[in-house]
Enzyme design. Structure first.
Site: not given
Ligand code: 2RA
Length: 340
Positions: A126, A237
């Site tokens: 991601c 994120h």
């Molecule tokens: C996380 N990118 O954010 C990793 C797996 N989705 O934990």
């Protein structure tokens, strides 16, 4: 299209159904697939109940496409079995990403690499997806020499167990004696430890940014270092990305290139305090870029702030976009049957 969703009862699996519905993906047969303990459960999709089935039964049904979000070991064992019956697999795990025989795809960047030989296709991590979508046009224009990345990653990236830990701690419960995914409380905390530590003192999550970015941009010369941090944030994120280019650039041209990139929304209006935040990105498919400014400490340096919903563009949406590309280019479904 006959579509299997493997990992149907997980956090990303649930978002996968939502995205399939919103994108009006043409499903004739839907197969929710999960581990034995979930077989028999019901999934409601567009007002109709579907019964969760096991992997063996799903392979036998020969779906046109199987979208996996079920962990690396399940992918390693079962993706080849689907491929053997002609199903195209789009896998969200890290199992196939660095396999030199497998494509690692962000559709807006490199879907054109796909062909009928690709029966197992890897969805990038991601935090990689949202970053390379923004960096690809800039790399093409100015050539990236070095990246310094700091990520601020939602706990939803670790799935249902992390959501349960966060919610329990938010209720004031002590989770130290529970089987919690994080070593420390995540509520009102930041944890510089995403996935496991490697011998070089980086985490697997940080090295994914290094290796996957180079593979997708097709340039192993790019110097990359990363710090990945888990934060008590729901909506997505966030990433602070410092870029050093080989060539001179203007901030105006950077802004223009980003604004004209499909899937990117530039949010960069300081007079009105407009910049990307998980609060604004949650439940959206786009990648949001702001705080675009020259790094005056080096020649040809740039700072960016990049935010996206990690469950959507970071996972489910990117995978559905790959499946849509495959369908639109006759690489899955009846058209593909003729050519496979
Ligand atoms: C996380 N990118 O954010 C990793 C797996 N989705 O934990």
């Amino acid at each position: 299209m006959k579509v299997a969703v493997v990992g149907a009862t997980g956090l990303v699996g649930g978002v996968m159904f939502q995205v399939l519905k919103e994108h009006k993906f043409p499903i004739t047969e839907l197969y929710p697939v999960a581990s034995a303990r979930s077989v028999g459960k019901k999934i409601n999709y567009e007002g109709k109940d579907y019964t969760v089935i096991g992997l063996e039964d799903a392979v036998a049904l020969r779906p046109d496409v199987a979208i996996f979000s079920a962990g690396g070991s399940t992918s390693l064992e079962w993706a080849p079995k689907f491929a053997e019956v002609g199903t195209v697999v789009v896998d969200n795990s890290s199992a196939w990403r660095m396999d030199p025989t497998k494509k690692l795809v962000v559709p807006e960047v490199n879907a054109g690499e796909l062909n009928k030989e690709d029966l197992i296709i890897a969805n990038p991590n991601c935090s990689t997806i949202q970053m390379v979508l923004a960096l690809a046009p800039l790399h093409k224009a100015f050539g990236i020499k070095r990246l310094v990345i700091s990520t601020y990653q939602s706990f939803t990236g670790t799935g249902v167990p992390a959501v349960n830990q966060y919610e329990a701690e938010k209720r004031g419960e002590d989770t130290s004696d529970t089987d919690r995914p994080y070593h420390y409380p995540i509520f009102e905390n930041c944890i510089p430890h995403c996935d496991v530590f490697l011998d070089n003192a980086y985490t697997k999550e940080e090295m994914k940014l290094v290796h996957e970015t180079r593979k997708i941009l097709g340039d192993d010369s790019i110097a990359i270092t990363a710090t990945a941090v888990r934060v008590p944030v729901h909506g997505g994120h966030s990433e602070s990305v410092n870029v050093e280019f080989h060539k001179p650039f203007t901030v105006e041209k950077v802004r223009e290139l980003l604004a004209e990139t499909p899937g990117i929304i530039v949010q960069d209006d300081l007079k009105n305090n407009l910049y990307p935040m998980p609060l604004l990105a949650k439940h959206k498919d786009e990648v949001f870029v702001g705080r675009i400014r020259r790094d005056e400490s080096i020649e040809n340096g740039l700072n960016l702030w990049i935010v996206a919903d990690n469950l959507r563009k970071g996972a489910a949406t990117n995978a559905v976009q790959i499946a849509t590309y495959l369908m639109e280019h006759g690489l899955i479904g009846e058209a593909a049957t003729v050519s496979h």
